[in-house]
Scaffold this active site. Structure first.
Site, PDB file in Angstrom:
ATOM      1  N   ASP A 244       1.002  -1.204   0.053  1.00 15.43           N
ATOM      2  CA  ASP A 244       0.093  -0.017   0.028  1.00 15.43           C
ATOM      3  C   ASP A 244       0.744   1.278  -0.029  1.00 15.43           C
ATOM      4  O   ASP A 244       2.191   1.173   0.233  1.00 15.43           O
ATOM      5  CB  ASP A 244      -0.854   0.075   1.278  1.00 15.43           C
ATOM      6  CG  ASP A 244      -2.151   0.847   0.913  1.00 15.43           C
ATOM      7  OD1 ASP A 244      -2.280   1.575   0.030  1.00 15.43           O
ATOM      8  OD2 ASP A 244      -3.159   0.648   1.846  1.00 15.43           O
TER       9      ASP A 244
ATOM     10  N   ASP B 232      -3.789   7.185  -3.643  1.00 14.21           N
ATOM     11  CA  ASP B 232      -4.903   7.634  -3.945  1.00 14.21           C
ATOM     12  C   ASP B 232      -5.517   8.756  -2.669  1.00 14.21           C
ATOM     13  O   ASP B 232      -4.846   8.724  -1.645  1.00 14.21           O
ATOM     14  CB  ASP B 232      -6.032   6.378  -3.913  1.00 14.21           C
ATOM     15  CG  ASP B 232      -5.885   5.409  -2.595  1.00 14.21           C
ATOM     16  OD1 ASP B 232      -4.894   5.120  -2.577  1.00 14.21           O
ATOM     17  OD2 ASP B 232      -6.935   5.205  -2.270  1.00 14.21           O
TER      18      ASP B 232
HETATM   19  N1  GUN Z   1      -6.574   0.595   3.136  1.00 12.08           N
HETATM   20  C1  GUN Z   1      -7.868   0.440   3.673  1.00 12.08           C
HETATM   21  N2  GUN Z   1      -8.660   1.574   2.804  1.00 12.08           N
HETATM   22  C2  GUN Z   1      -7.639   2.109   1.653  1.00 12.08           C
HETATM   23  C3  GUN Z   1      -7.981   2.810   0.791  1.00 12.08           C
HETATM   24  O1  GUN Z   1      -9.044   3.551   0.429  1.00 12.08           O
HETATM   25  N3  GUN Z   1      -6.868   3.275  -0.121  1.00 12.08           N
HETATM   26  C4  GUN Z   1      -5.656   2.666   0.177  1.00 12.08           C
HETATM   27  N4  GUN Z   1      -4.818   3.208  -0.633  1.00 12.08           N
HETATM   28  N5  GUN Z   1      -5.258   1.872   1.113  1.00 12.08           N
HETATM   29  C5  GUN Z   1      -6.442   1.629   1.905  1.00 12.08           C
END
Ligand code: GUN
Length: 672
Positions: free
Chosen positions: A102, A137
């Site tokens: 992420d 995002d």
């Molecule tokens: N982890 C939990 N929700 C989100 C999200 O909306 N975007 C991102 N990048 N990671 C997340």
């Protein structure tokens, strides 16, 4: 997991294929250069600073083929960053499978500003060799105003192009935002689909799941699902509670991730397939896992903090893995909706979400549902029909017009109806050929001709589901299947033939009295005409001309085994297993050009189709008619020449979108 990671073949990088499906639910394979990932699956969240369970154990002991970690956390901590940059993220975490990262968006949501740049964080993920990276995002929460959420959607879209460029071919997540505003979810999905993302996570849903706002979660998925390209996997960001897996899988989710196994363990909470249980409240374990073997709740409570947390985290992982396996198995054997219904009884919010879903089932989900399956359908008396039954009913009402106006309706008992009333129906057909015969079932009115077709052939449920249909429902079905509704006579299935025929004579007169020998043949022909219309989407006139003066070969048990056209050619066979139809090559040829579902293939695949090889995704130029997974379809070239026939594995939009996997399982080709 025994064995090593299995890299994809050259040219398959980032492709996603579907190997089994039921409606929108699918079992897939996501091809990455490190490993071919089987989906639906969950990626356990690994905090690189606190490894509650070692990533290698995730692979070796629990069979998780992918994990997710946070690139922003690695980027921020020098001791992690240096190692990741020199040896790569797989060495840092000691994990051989797929690593998704992420981007720091979630940290931004929880802690406020993150100080990394949009391109910088993607470039960093690429440099540390992650398999699937995530762009930065903008997280939209359910509390935000419409304008704020729209700004988050627009900013995420605006960052997409430079993020894709920075990824330089690394697979990238393109999250869908939009809060709880359906039109913004749709906008986000539509616009993010324009970029070359490998996966689309549905983001901003953690706050909904934390408060068990599951109906809104379903609304969010419904709002964007059809606007996300079918050939890209869908990831439910932060969704890891096992009781949510069935409904999400049924709605087309392919990937999940969650830290719940570790977070809950730290809180002395245990995941169960039906919800969460507090260790403090247990006298006995209601489920057994390897992690709990040899333990009692007391013995786990007496462990030190770290040890207890590990035992509970491992238990939570096992439950997570087995619930996902249960979902995959349910997709394989056509029972995913049964599982959704079962899980809906475990939690009031989930029940509300399931009821909402059943009342708002999208047409494209129903159209993607194979109307055929072997085995019965189980019905309770408190939930609307599930998509499989709706798919069958829709097909019946639109394909099976019965011509005349007068009708006899048999009620009062389940199938197999032929064992009770075949003789009566044959007589009706001969003496009163213009009267249509229907059977009243808990799934609505059906023409007698489909009495052995799934789901009507095996409806299981309590006696109460066989109660009479309401007048409104009856009128609706009759209006749909009769040209004009005339006289209606109700008969009891369990009444004797003599009594029923007497009632028919009283209502409709004596009828005609022709040769008794033609009884069975006439009825079988008319049943076959209905079945051909029902399954193959061709007009009644075309079905009549195909089957005019046809003859039958019967099995030892007196069921129709093969259908031969008037010239003696074997054209099709009904399948006893599920009531479906198998075409022969000759039958398919005769149906070509009559409105049946057809795929038009690229010139390159003509020789393969002719030889009877499957039609692969990427070689379909267009389709016509309605392609339904599980039902027969025809194959032609771009000049309209018939090449062969088979069973569709996909819908029209999937046929045009996927680049990997089987589109049509071919039964036979016309030869060279
Ligand atoms: N982890 C939990 N929700 C989100 C999200 O909306 N975007 C991102 N990048 N990671 C997340």
């Amino acid at each position: 997991m025994t064995g090593e990671a299995k890299p994809c073949r050259d040219g398959d990088h980032a492709k996603f294929e579907v190997v089994e499906r039921d409606g929108w639910a699918r079992l897939g394979r996501l091809h990455t250069s490190r490993h071919i990932l089987n989906t639906p699956t969950l990626l356990p969240v690994i905090n690189p600073n606190i490894r509650t369970v070692e990533p290698r154990e995730m692979w070796e002991n629990y069979g998780f083929e992918a994990i997710i970690t946070n690139s922003y956390v690695i980027w921020k901590h020098d001791h992690l960053k240096v190692l990741a940059q020199s040896d790569g993220v797989h060495a840092l975490l000691d994990y051989p499978g797929v690593i998704m990262t992420d981007s720091g968006t979630f940290q931004n949501y929880v802690y406020g500003d993150v100080e990394v740049g949009v391109e910088e964080i993607v470039k960093f993920q690429r440099e540390i060799d992650v398999d699937i990276a995530t762009m930065l995002d903008v997280f939209a929460t359910p509390k935000m105003s419409y304008d704020e959420v729209e700004a988050a959607v627009d900013e995420t879209v605006a960052r997409s192009k430079s993020s894709i460029e920075a990824a330089q071919g690394t697979m990238l997540n393109g999250p869908i935002q939009g809060g709880t505003f359906s039109d913004l979810r749709m906008k986000s999905a539509t616009e993010m689909a324009n970029f070359d993302f490998a996966v689309h996570p549905i983001g901003g849903i953690v706050p909904l799941m934390e408060r068990q706002r599951y109906r809104e979660l379903v609304e969010v998925i419904l709002a964007c699902r059809e606007h996300i390209p079918w050939e890209r996997p869908i990831h439910m960001f932060g969704c890891g509670h096992p009781h949510l897996f069935p409904i999400c899988v049924a709605l087309g989710a392919d990937l999940f991730d969650s830290a719940a196994y570790a977070l809950f363990a730290r809180d002395d909470r245990m995941l169960m397939p039906w919800g969460t249980v507090k260790l403090a409240e247990l006298t006995e374990f209601p489920i057994s896992t390897a992690a709990l073997a040899g333990h009692t709740p007391d013995s786990v409570r007496s462990l030190g903090n770290e040890e207890r947390c590990k035992v509970l985290a491992k238990h939570n992982l096992e439950i997570t893995a087995s619930e996902l396996a249960r979902c995959r198995e349910a997709v394989r054997n056509g029972t995913i909706w049964k599982l959704v219904e079962e899980r809906s009884h475990t939690n009031a919010a989930l029940r509300e979400a399931t009821e909402y879903l059943y009342q708002n089932l999208p047409l494209s989900l129903i159209e993607a549902t194979n109307p055929l399956r072997s085995g019965g359908v189980s019905m309770s008396n408190d939930l609307a029909m599930h998509p499989h039954s709706i798919a069958c009913l829709g097909r019946l009402l639109s394909n099976c017009q019965q011509g005349g106006s007068d009708a006899i309706i048999y009620s009062g008992s389940g199938g197999p109806w032929r064992e009770r009333i075949a003789g009566q129906v044959q007589t009706i057909h001969r003496r009163w050929p213009n009267i249509s015969v229907f059977i009243e079932t808990p799934l609505g009115l059906i023409p007698y001709s489909v009495e052995d077709v799934s789901p009507w052939a095996h409806i299981n449920g309590p006696r109460v589901i066989w109660n009479e249909m309401s007048d409104d429902d009856l009128t609706f079905d009759l209006d749909a299947m009769l040209e004009e509704v005339g006289q209606i006579l109700h008969l009891d299935v369990v009444e004797s033939k003599a009594n029923n025929i007497e009632k028919i004579e009283a209502e409709f007169g004596k009828g005609s009295t022709e040769n008794e020998d033609t009884n069975r043949l006439l009825l079988d022909r008319s049943m076959m005409i209905d079945k051909v219309c029902y399954f193959l989407d061709i007009s009644q006139d075309d079905a009549i001309s195909l089957l005019d003066s046809c003859t039958f070969v019967y099995s030892k048990t007196k069921r129709v085994r093969n259908v031969h056209a008037s010239d003696g050619e074997h054209i099709l066979s009904p399948r006893l297993k599920d009531g479906g139809l198998s075409l022969t090559l000759e039958g398919a040829k005769r149906l070509h050009g009559k409105g049946m579902a057809t795929v038009v293939v690229h010139d390159d695949s003509i020789p393969f189709t002719r030889k009877g090889r499957n039609v692969m995704h990427g070689f379909i130029v267009s389709t016509h008619g309605q392609l339904t997974p599980g039902l027969p379809c025809l194959i032609e070239d771009q000049k309209g020449t018939f090449l062969g026939h088979g069973v569709a594995q996909c819908t029209e939009s999937e046929a045009l979108g996927f680049r990997k996997g089987i589109a049509v399982k071919v039964r036979d080709g016309v030869g060279e």
